[in-house]
Design a protein around this motif. Structure first.
Motif, PDB file in Angstrom:
ATOM      1  N   UNK A 101      55.427  51.591  18.918  1.00 42.29           N
ATOM      2  CA  UNK A 101      54.757  50.369  18.497  1.00 42.29           C
ATOM      3  C   UNK A 101      54.882  49.274  19.542  1.00 42.29           C
ATOM      4  N   UNK A 102      56.047  49.169  20.165  1.00 42.44           N
ATOM      5  CA  UNK A 102      56.306  48.085  21.097  1.00 42.44           C
ATOM      6  C   UNK A 102      56.314  48.544  22.554  1.00 42.44           C
ATOM      7  N   UNK A 103      55.554  49.599  22.871  1.00 44.67           N
ATOM      8  CA  UNK A 103      55.516  50.054  24.260  1.00 44.67           C
ATOM      9  C   UNK A 103      54.838  48.993  25.126  1.00 44.67           C
ATOM     10  N   UNK A 104      55.260  48.933  26.367  1.00 43.35           N
ATOM     11  CA  UNK A 104      54.741  47.914  27.279  1.00 43.35           C
ATOM     12  C   UNK A 104      53.368  48.317  27.794  1.00 43.35           C
ATOM     13  N   UNK A 105      52.440  47.386  27.878  1.00 41.69           N
ATOM     14  CA  UNK A 105      51.129  47.708  28.427  1.00 41.69           C
ATOM     15  C   UNK A 105      51.220  47.892  29.939  1.00 41.69           C
ATOM     16  N   UNK A 106      50.262  48.610  30.468  1.00 44.94           N
ATOM     17  CA  UNK A 106      50.161  48.735  31.920  1.00 44.94           C
ATOM     18  C   UNK A 106      49.419  47.520  32.437  1.00 44.94           C
ATOM     19  N   UNK A 107      49.907  46.947  33.535  1.00 46.51           N
ATOM     20  CA  UNK A 107      49.271  45.774  34.125  1.00 46.51           C
ATOM     21  C   UNK A 107      49.149  45.976  35.624  1.00 46.51           C
ATOM     22  N   UNK A 108      48.141  45.333  36.205  1.00 45.51           N
ATOM     23  CA  UNK A 108      47.958  45.387  37.650  1.00 45.51           C
ATOM     24  C   UNK A 108      47.406  44.044  38.118  1.00 45.51           C
ATOM     25  N   UNK A 109      47.648  43.719  39.392  1.00 47.14           N
ATOM     26  CA  UNK A 109      47.233  42.446  39.962  1.00 47.14           C
ATOM     27  C   UNK A 109      46.845  42.641  41.427  1.00 47.14           C
ATOM     28  N   UNK A 110      45.748  42.034  41.827  1.00 51.30           N
ATOM     29  CA  UNK A 110      45.345  41.950  43.236  1.00 51.30           C
ATOM     30  C   UNK A 110      44.903  40.517  43.499  1.00 51.30           C
ATOM     31  N   UNK A 111      44.967  40.110  44.738  1.00 46.63           N
ATOM     32  CA  UNK A 111      44.442  38.789  45.093  1.00 46.63           C
ATOM     33  C   UNK A 111      43.712  38.886  46.421  1.00 46.63           C
ATOM     34  N   UNK A 112      42.790  37.985  46.610  1.00 46.56           N
ATOM     35  CA  UNK A 112      42.050  37.891  47.857  1.00 46.56           C
ATOM     36  C   UNK A 112      41.629  36.452  48.067  1.00 46.56           C
ATOM     37  N   UNK A 113      41.271  36.129  49.283  1.00 48.05           N
ATOM     38  CA  UNK A 113      40.787  34.793  49.618  1.00 48.05           C
ATOM     39  C   UNK A 113      39.339  34.923  50.036  1.00 48.05           C
ATOM     40  N   UNK A 114      38.478  34.091  49.460  1.00 50.81           N
ATOM     41  CA  UNK A 114      37.049  34.156  49.787  1.00 50.81           C
ATOM     42  C   UNK A 114      36.569  32.799  50.291  1.00 50.81           C
ATOM     43  N   UNK A 115      35.503  32.852  51.064  1.00 57.34           N
ATOM     44  CA  UNK A 115      34.953  31.638  51.679  1.00 57.34           C
ATOM     45  C   UNK A 115      33.848  31.057  50.810  1.00 57.34           C
ATOM     46  N   UNK A 116      34.245  30.520  49.675  1.00 55.04           N
ATOM     47  CA  UNK A 116      33.325  29.836  48.775  1.00 55.04           C
ATOM     48  C   UNK A 116      34.140  28.884  47.913  1.00 55.04           C
ATOM     49  N   UNK A 117      33.464  28.003  47.222  1.00 58.84           N
ATOM     50  CA  UNK A 117      34.151  27.089  46.322  1.00 58.84           C
ATOM     51  C   UNK A 117      34.497  27.760  45.005  1.00 58.84           C
ATOM     52  N   UNK A 118      35.189  27.025  44.157  1.00 55.10           N
ATOM     53  CA  UNK A 118      35.607  27.563  42.864  1.00 55.10           C
ATOM     54  C   UNK A 118      34.398  27.908  42.000  1.00 55.10           C
ATOM     55  N   UNK A 119      33.384  27.061  42.012  1.00 56.02           N
ATOM     56  CA  UNK A 119      32.189  27.326  41.209  1.00 56.02           C
ATOM     57  C   UNK A 119      31.502  28.617  41.645  1.00 56.02           C
ATOM     58  N   UNK A 120      31.359  28.816  42.955  1.00 56.77           N
ATOM     59  CA  UNK A 120      30.769  30.051  43.473  1.00 56.77           C
ATOM     60  C   UNK A 120      31.623  31.262  43.114  1.00 56.77           C
ATOM     61  N   UNK A 121      32.916  31.075  43.139  1.00 59.87           N
ATOM     62  CA  UNK A 121      33.841  32.153  42.787  1.00 59.87           C
ATOM     63  C   UNK A 121      33.675  32.561  41.324  1.00 59.87           C
ATOM     64  N   UNK A 122      33.577  31.594  40.426  1.00 60.85           N
ATOM     65  CA  UNK A 122      33.434  31.941  39.011  1.00 60.85           C
ATOM     66  C   UNK A 122      32.083  32.602  38.736  1.00 60.85           C
ATOM     67  N   UNK A 123      31.038  32.218  39.489  1.00 56.81           N
ATOM     68  CA  UNK A 123      29.750  32.917  39.365  1.00 56.81           C
ATOM     69  C   UNK A 123      29.888  34.368  39.808  1.00 56.81           C
ATOM     70  N   UNK A 124      30.584  34.576  40.918  1.00 56.34           N
ATOM     71  CA  UNK A 124      30.831  35.951  41.396  1.00 56.34           C
ATOM     72  C   UNK A 124      31.640  36.738  40.378  1.00 56.34           C
ATOM     73  N   UNK A 125      32.639  36.096  39.788  1.00 61.97           N
ATOM     74  CA  UNK A 125      33.487  36.779  38.802  1.00 61.97           C
ATOM     75  C   UNK A 125      32.655  37.242  37.609  1.00 61.97           C
TER      76      UNK A 125
END
Length: 129
Positions: free
Chosen positions: A25-49
């Motif tokens: 019941x209380x098993x831990x979920x699997x999680x993963x994380x990556x990061x990158x830097x892109x040449x755009x503003x936050x608004x452009x980034x959220x559109x891409x997302x």
């Protein structure tokens, strides 16, 4: 003596089953994380997302000014866009699954990251809806 031993063994079996149920019941979920830097503003980034989620088959919604949440089957993911020095944007992609299969969750994060990178290179990908 036999009766008390039987009671003790029954108690241990019952407790053992309780621990197994609790562990499942209380098993831990699997999680993963990556990061990158892109040449755009936050608004452009959220559109891409949003487009990356769409292209990968996720349903998504806003999680605030600079983040989107997505879900696909048993997967949940979040793409966060934060200002970085030099007019760049730091993108953090996190995904989780209730099952303990880390390689599969990491592949979802990698696919979302590749989509974010592709959308920066191929402007037509963003227009094909």
């Amino acid at each position: 003596m036999k009766k008390s031993l039987l009671v003790v063994l029954t108690l241990f079996l019952a407790l053992g089953q309780g621990f197994v149920v609790a562990a499942e019941t209380f098993s831990r979920p699997s999680m993963a994380h990556n990061s990158l830097t892109i040449a755009t503003g936050v608004e452009g980034c959220t559109r891409r997302a949003a487009r990356a989620f769409e292209l990968e088959g996720f349903g998504f919604s806003s999680a605030g000014d600079n983040a989107l949440w997505g879900s696909k089957g048993s997967y949940m993911a979040c793409i966060m866009c934060n200002l970085a020095p030099g007019g760049l944007t730091q993108v953090n992609i996190v995904a989780a699954n209730a099952e303990e299969i880390p390689d599969v969750v990491q592949s979802e994060v990698t696919r979302l990251q590749r989509r974010m990178e592709e959308l920066g290179r191929d402007r037509n990908l963003d227009r094909r809806r």
